[in-house]
Design an enzyme around this catalytic site. Structure first.
Site, short mmCIF file in Angstrom:
data_model
loop_
_atom_site.label_atom_id
_atom_site.label_comp_id
_atom_site.label_asym_id
_atom_site.label_seq_id
_atom_site.Cartn_x
_atom_site.Cartn_y
_atom_site.Cartn_z
N CYS A 115 10.43 43.94 43.30
CA CYS A 115 11.11 44.54 42.14
C CYS A 115 12.61 44.78 42.32
CB CYS A 115 10.44 45.86 41.78
SG CYS A 115 8.72 45.69 41.24
N HIS A 173 15.20 50.75 38.30
CA HIS A 173 14.83 50.51 39.71
C HIS A 173 15.99 50.00 40.57
CE1 HIS A 173 11.05 49.61 42.35
NE2 HIS A 173 11.83 50.56 42.83
#
Length: 567
Positions: A115, A173
């Protein structure tokens, strides 16, 4: 009838004036006028609507010189998850329609297979080893004091420099706080986004499950929803989240109809824990994963409908892709890598191959392209379409795809480098891929043994390490022909690829010669900076005032005050 005739007459007069401005230019013929009349009547309805449209022409002119850009990003979606990419039971939806009416790439690659680094690659156009987004950890955690380095130019900052208004919703993120639990130093509002709606600074994970399927109570240390840079729910309610992101996006578009905009829509789907609203629950024959995909698909359709309703769809280019390959360890809750081996966290093709669709009605011809493209190309392409350029003081791994999209040109990529943290695992040159290190890849039978009723056992994880017991080093490297063997099942014999290996070594030498390795930023921790909306309620709260949600959160707050919550 009279209003339609008025529209035709008005068009005739306008076209006549335009034609009369040229010395030797003939006016439009009867067939052209009839076609324009049909188009105007069908699209704009009558003369009053046409007059209104023409009255807005000056307002839209600035936007029309710069196309709007929307990036739609799915989370953990495999290249084989969509019907248009070959999934046998996933119902076709609006994304499939965009693929059929736009340009669908069969060789889309992510900048990383996890991610945080994959998202840094998207927003910077640079591999994580250059930006320093690697370390002993592979992702930014809620207690990481660093974020995406400030010297990196984000896609939002680059688009602002090109004259765009920028917006973002969804999963970030790329860092949260630096010195306190609420300073938000690394949030998107500080990285070039003018508008930041509801967003997940960390993301959605199995630890955020609020159904009791994965755990009894969501982990408040990892599950929080922000609006702009302020926490509004901790843990967040999954139901209604997709609709919040959709509504924020629709509002942003409607607020910026008359000026060029860039919008980054980063969905929480399809990452585990899976979730969908009641309208989509149990509606897909594929099961929960299919329900989730259908919910995201409808949100995308409603976003595009907003473009159509505001007559800016043909001046908006849309990129749809995923951050990386599917998380296979989640068994029935994970995505589909199609024929490709491996998945999230791995350097096999399944970890890097992603759906990649570019949709621009009236400008990009529908079709399928087998050219190599990467998620890092989006920033270079968007900035170029906006009439600007990226800084020239650094190396960009992403390339401008304008000629590929508009002219059907060949890919600007001759090679692709697969990193795990700062370790070069594999290199693709042309149709050949050389693996220097590989992670153990569980067979489908082994996967089945590790799944209880379609759900993962607590201690089950695929190998996503960069070194160690589950990583095998290959010297000489093992080689695959990805055109003949996209599943990487049949290594070429040593006598079959000596000449290819020379090209691989040359590519690595060129790559190393211009590589400036960034200082790693993922290993600086301070647990005091973990977001906490309200310490007096053990960090459980909801300030979103969503209908039917407040009571749910009050129950959670009562539990937290009575028993405490997992930390």
């Amino acid at each position: 009838m009279a209003r339609t005739l008025f529209a035709s007459l008005f068009l005739f007069l306008v076209l006549g004036l335009v034609a009369g401005q040229g010395d030797d230019t003939d006016g439009p013929d009867a067939e052209s006028l009839a076609s324009l009349d049909r188009t105007a009547t069908r699209r704009y309805g009558d003369g009053e609507d046409l007059l209104h449209l023409l009255g807005q022409t000056g307002q839209h002119r600035t936007a029309m010189t710069k196309p709007n850009v929307i990036l739609l990003l799915a989370d953990d979606m495999g290249v084989g998850d969509l019907s248009v990419y070959g999934h046998p039971t996933q119902e076709p939806g609006f994304i499939d329609q965009m693929a059929n009416q736009g340009l669908r790439f069969t060789q889309g690659y992510s900048g990383d297979s996890v991610c945080t680094p994959s998202r840094s690659a998207i927003v910077t156009g640079r591999q994580p080893i250059r930006t320093g987004v690697y370390g002993e950890e592979r992702i930014f955690l809620p207690w990481t004091t660093t974020g995406l380095p400030l010297y990196e130019v984000t896609i939002a900052e680059a688009m602002k420099g090109a004259g765009y208004t920028t917006g973002m919703v969804g999963k970030w993120h790329l860092g949260i706080n630096e010195n306190s639990s609420s300073d938000g130093a690394h949030l998107p509002a500080n990285r070039g986004f003018d508008f930041v709606g509801h967003n997940l600074p960390f993301g959605n994970s199995w630890r955020c499950d609020d159904t009791g399927l994965h755990q009894d109570f969501p982990d408040t240390n990892a599950c929080f929803l922000y609006y702009n840079s302020t926490s509004v729910a901790q843990p967040f309610q999954h139901k209604g989240l997709t609709q919040l992101l959709r509504d924020d996006t629709v509002g942003f578009i409607e607020d910026n109809v008359n000026k060029p905009f860039f919008m980054y829509v980063s969905f929480a789907h399809m990452h585990t824990s899976l979730f969908s609203s009641d309208d989509f629950s149990c509606t897909s024959r594929r099961g929960r994963y299919g329900d989730n995909l259908r919910e995201m698909d409808q949100a995308i359709e409603q976003i595009v409908t907003t473009l159509v309703d505001n007559d800016i769809d043909d001046n908006t280019v849309i990129f749809f892709t995923s951050d990386h390959g599917p998380h296979r360890e989640y068994c029935g809750e994970g995505g589909d890598a199609n024929v490709f081996r491996g998945g999230k966290g791995q350097s096999w093709e399944g970890g890097h191959r992603i759906p990649y669709i570019v949709y621009w009605p009236g400008t990009i011809s529908p079709g399928v392209s087998h050219e190599i493209v990467t998620s890092m190309d989006i920033i270079a392409t968007a900035v170029n379409l906006g009439g600007s350029q990226l800084p020239t003081d650094r190396i960009y791994d992403g390339k401008c795809l304008k000629s590929v999209l508009l002219e059907g040109a060949s890919s600007p990529h001759d090679d692709f480098f697969y990193y795990c943290k700062d370790t070069l695992m594999a290199v693709r040159v042309g149709k050949y891929k050389a693996h220097f290190k590989t992670q153990t890849d569980s067979s489908q039978m082994k996967l089945g043994e590790r799944c209880d009723g379609g759900f993962p056992l607590d201690d089950y994880f695929l190998c996503s390490d960069c070194e160690g017991d589950c990583v095998t080093e290959h010297n000489p490297p093992i080689m695959f022909d990805l055109e003949k063997d996209p599943g990487e099942n049949y290594p070429l014999g040593p006598c079959g690829y000596e000449h290819v290996l020379l090209h691989v070594k040359d590519a690595i030498a060129r790559h190393d010669a211009e590589m400036v390795i960034g200082t790693p930023v993922l290993d600086n921790f301070d647990f005091s900076i973990i977001p906490c909306c309200n310490p007096e309620t053990n960090c459980v709260c909801n300030y979103t005032h969503e209908p039917g949600v407040a009571e749910c959160y009050q129950d959670l707050i009562n539990i937290a005050l009575r028993n405490g919550v997992p930390k």
